[in-house]
Design an enzyme around this catalytic site. Structure first.
Site, PDB file in Angstrom:
ATOM      1  N   LYS A  76       0.826  -1.217   0.000  1.00  0.00           N
ATOM      2  CA  LYS A  76       0.000   0.000   0.000  1.00  0.00           C
ATOM      3  C   LYS A  76       0.849   1.250   0.000  1.00  0.00           C
ATOM      4  O   LYS A  76       0.445   2.267  -0.565  1.00  0.00           O
ATOM      5  CB  LYS A  76      -0.986  -0.006   1.173  1.00  0.00           C
ATOM      6  CG  LYS A  76      -2.105  -1.012   0.953  1.00  0.00           C
ATOM      7  CD  LYS A  76      -3.385  -0.699   1.692  1.00  0.00           C
ATOM      8  CE  LYS A  76      -4.484  -1.643   1.260  1.00  0.00           C
ATOM      9  NZ  LYS A  76      -5.699  -1.566   2.049  1.00  0.00           N
ATOM     10  N   LYS A  94      -4.019 -10.258  -6.241  1.00  0.00           N
ATOM     11  CA  LYS A  94      -5.326 -10.527  -5.614  1.00  0.00           C
ATOM     12  C   LYS A  94      -6.372  -9.498  -6.067  1.00  0.00           C
ATOM     13  O   LYS A  94      -6.020  -8.350  -6.410  1.00  0.00           O
ATOM     14  CB  LYS A  94      -5.209 -10.585  -4.088  1.00  0.00           C
ATOM     15  CG  LYS A  94      -5.237  -9.250  -3.407  1.00  0.00           C
ATOM     16  CD  LYS A  94      -5.717  -9.359  -1.961  1.00  0.00           C
ATOM     17  CE  LYS A  94      -5.915  -7.969  -1.405  1.00  0.00           C
ATOM     18  NZ  LYS A  94      -6.766  -7.810  -0.286  1.00  0.00           N
ATOM     19  N   LYS A 146     -10.730  -4.348  -3.815  1.00  0.00           N
ATOM     20  CA  LYS A 146     -11.838  -3.440  -4.148  1.00  0.00           C
ATOM     21  C   LYS A 146     -11.350  -2.065  -4.585  1.00  0.00           C
ATOM     22  O   LYS A 146     -12.040  -1.355  -5.286  1.00  0.00           O
ATOM     23  CB  LYS A 146     -12.840  -3.341  -2.994  1.00  0.00           C
ATOM     24  CG  LYS A 146     -12.301  -2.731  -1.725  1.00  0.00           C
ATOM     25  CD  LYS A 146     -13.410  -2.486  -0.747  1.00  0.00           C
ATOM     26  CE  LYS A 146     -13.379  -3.387   0.459  1.00  0.00           C
ATOM     27  NZ  LYS A 146     -12.146  -3.317   1.260  1.00  0.00           N
TER      28      LYS A 146
HETATM   29  N1  AQP Z   1      -9.109 -11.273  -3.190  1.00  0.00           N
HETATM   30  C1  AQP Z   1      -9.534 -11.750  -2.023  1.00  0.00           C
HETATM   31  N2  AQP Z   1      -9.797 -13.069  -1.875  1.00  0.00           N
HETATM   32  C2  AQP Z   1     -10.239 -13.553  -0.690  1.00  0.00           C
HETATM   33  N3  AQP Z   1     -10.462 -12.793   0.400  1.00  0.00           N
HETATM   34  C3  AQP Z   1     -10.214 -11.475   0.298  1.00  0.00           C
HETATM   35  N4  AQP Z   1     -10.324 -10.446   1.166  1.00  0.00           N
HETATM   36  C4  AQP Z   1      -9.959  -9.294   0.563  1.00  0.00           C
HETATM   37  N5  AQP Z   1      -9.612  -9.540  -0.710  1.00  0.00           N
HETATM   38  C5  AQP Z   1      -9.739 -10.883  -0.908  1.00  0.00           C
HETATM   39  C6  AQP Z   1     -10.795 -10.591   2.539  1.00  0.00           C
HETATM   40  O1  AQP Z   1     -11.882  -9.698   2.742  1.00  0.00           O
HETATM   41  C7  AQP Z   1     -11.880  -9.256   4.091  1.00  0.00           C
HETATM   42  C8  AQP Z   1     -12.068  -7.785   4.154  1.00  0.00           C
HETATM   43  O2  AQP Z   1     -10.966  -7.122   3.586  1.00  0.00           O
HETATM   44  P1  AQP Z   1     -10.734  -5.597   3.883  1.00  0.00           P
HETATM   45  O3  AQP Z   1     -11.687  -4.765   3.168  1.00  0.00           O
HETATM   46  O4  AQP Z   1     -10.700  -5.342   5.339  1.00  0.00           O
HETATM   47  O5  AQP Z   1      -9.276  -5.317   3.421  1.00  0.00           O
HETATM   48  P2  AQP Z   1      -8.414  -5.892   2.297  1.00  0.00           P
HETATM   49  O6  AQP Z   1      -7.974  -7.256   2.662  1.00  0.00           O
HETATM   50  O7  AQP Z   1      -7.327  -4.879   2.077  1.00  0.00           O
HETATM   51  O8  AQP Z   1      -9.431  -5.974   1.064  1.00  0.00           O
HETATM   52  P3  AQP Z   1      -9.345  -5.250  -0.295  1.00  0.00           P
HETATM   53  O9  AQP Z   1     -10.522  -5.604  -1.090  1.00  0.00           O
HETATM   54  O10 AQP Z   1      -7.996  -5.516  -0.917  1.00  0.00           O
HETATM   55  O11 AQP Z   1      -9.467  -3.732   0.124  1.00  0.00           O
HETATM   56  P4  AQP Z   1      -8.587  -2.505  -0.293  1.00  0.00           P
HETATM   57  O12 AQP Z   1      -8.515  -2.554  -1.796  1.00  0.00           O
HETATM   58  O13 AQP Z   1      -9.291  -1.322   0.237  1.00  0.00           O
HETATM   59  O14 AQP Z   1      -7.259  -2.716   0.344  1.00  0.00           O
HETATM   60  C9  AQP Z   1     -10.575  -9.720   4.710  1.00  0.00           C
HETATM   61  O15 AQP Z   1     -10.845 -10.860   5.506  1.00  0.00           O
HETATM   62  C10 AQP Z   1      -9.741 -10.104   3.532  1.00  0.00           C
HETATM   63  O16 AQP Z   1      -8.838 -11.126   3.849  1.00  0.00           O
END
Ligand code: AQP
Length: 334
Positions: free
Chosen positions: A117, A199, A202
């Site tokens: 990040k 991965k 969002k």
């Molecule tokens: N690609 C993924 N596959 C499986 N699980 C996933 N998680 C996130 N991406 C995947 C799981 O979703 C939960 C919530 O995630 P989060 O929003 O707290 O943060 P993150 O892991 O940083 O998710 P994003 O989508 O990648 O958000 P941004 O883009 O804002 O950083 C967690 O349990 C995560 O493991």
């Protein structure tokens, strides 16, 4: 269950840092629904985590409410579970500060999410981004959490929460429950449709990389049709086929079919047919969730009553832990 044996406690959360993705749903939320009947669960909308990268305040408010509505639309019961907004329970921030003093700079420097990040947001490498895992440890440890359902990407952060809990317990005697991760065997890491080595996130800037839970059916279909695969034209789950493996995983979760059944179904057929089938299965899986969310968002009063009531329930539990923690570290009682 023996009356003296307490039900295990589950805590998890998603950041309202965008509209949530199929990765968040498959890796985390979908499993929360199964857990609500077995455990005492707290499901939080972690808005304080979301501001570690710059957010538009108006959008953040909308996304926070939309995420709470999505939790309910996915099948989570706001009476059975404690479903609330993180910033409404200030003990999260308070415990986070205390745990900062039990977390080493070196440990945080090793976190791969921080490295990723900070590369992505090079103009805003703030202390909150660095400290993100400590706030996550506080979220979990506040509630004596036993189990944390997460996707694979959060495993390192959970490990850190365990280390911090053990360190605090080592200094002050048994205070925190040391939590265990719950990572699904299938779907713990859903990959980007545009780059299957990465991965699905969002906040990805490429809209074709991510399927959002609230995407319209025609957009979902378009994204799957464009999904990056390989040049072999063989639907088979094996190493070196990251794009196909990802689509097979998604299809398997949406339909309940095994990898062998999927390979047989598409034997001798091109990727075109397969991508359409995956798209359609996801449209059907997400349709009721999208419709229910849209309906809930028309009732802001109902959502408000849910997050207010549940923040109170969470605060009672959080305060119990904080009283103990304040005493252990030597703060004078108010
Ligand atoms: N690609 C993924 N596959 C499986 N699980 C996933 N998680 C996130 N991406 C995947 C799981 O979703 C939960 C919530 O995630 P989060 O929003 O707290 O943060 P993150 O892991 O940083 O998710 P994003 O989508 O990648 O958000 P941004 O883009 O804002 O950083 C967690 O349990 C995560 O493991």
């Amino acid at each position: 269950m023996d009356n003296n044996e307490r039900k295990k406690i589950v805590f998890s959360g998603v950041q309202p840092s965008g509209s949530i993705s199929l990765g968040n749903y498959i890796g985390a939320l979908r499993n929360w629904v199964d857990m609500q009947d077995i455990y005492n669960c707290l499901y939080c909308v972690v808005d304080m985590h979301a501001i570690t990268v710059r957010q538009d305040p108006k959008k953040l408010r909308e996304q926070t409410l939309s995420l709470l509505a999505l939790y309910i639309a996915c099948g989570l019961d706001p009476v059975k579970n404690i479903m609330y907004i993180q910033s409404h329970v200030p003990q999260h921030a308070e415990l986070s500060w205390i745990l900062n003093c039990y977390t080493m700079f070196g440990e945080l420097s090793r976190m791969t999410q921080f490295k990723d990040k900070s590369a992505k947001h090079a103009d805003n490498v703030n202390a909150g981004l660095f400290d993100y895992p400590v706030l996550m440890a506080a979220d979990i440890l506040l509630y004596k959490t036993d189990l944390v359902p997460i996707g694979h990407d959060q495993k390192q952060h959970l490990e850190l929460a365990r280390n911090v809990a053990e360190r605090f317990n080592g200094v002050h005697g048994n205070t925190f429950t040391v939590p265990e991760p719950f990572i699904p065997k299938v779907g713990g890491r859903i990959m980007s449709l545009a780059d299957p080595e990465k991965k699905m996130s969002k906040s990805d800037e490429n809209p074709n990389a991510i399927v959002l839970l609230l995407d319209k059916p025609e957009d979902i279909m378009k994204k799957f049709k464009r999904a990056v695969t390989d040049s072999e034209a063989v639907v088979e789950y094996r190493e070196g086929k990251a794009g196909i493996n990802n689509l097979m995983t998604i299809y398997s979760i949406a339909t309940g079919k095994t990898m062998d059944e999927i390979a047989n179904e598409f034997a001798g057929r091109g990727y075109g047919d397969f991508k359409v089938a995956v798209g359609e299965s996801v449209v059907e899986m997400l349709r009721p969730i999208r419709e229910k969310t849209e309906e809930l968002l028309k009732s802001p009063d109902y959502l408000e009553s849910i997050y207010k009531e549940n923040a109170l329930r969470a605060s009672v539990l959080a305060e119990r832990t904080m009283e103990k923690v304040r005493k252990k570290v030597g703060f004078v009682k108010k």
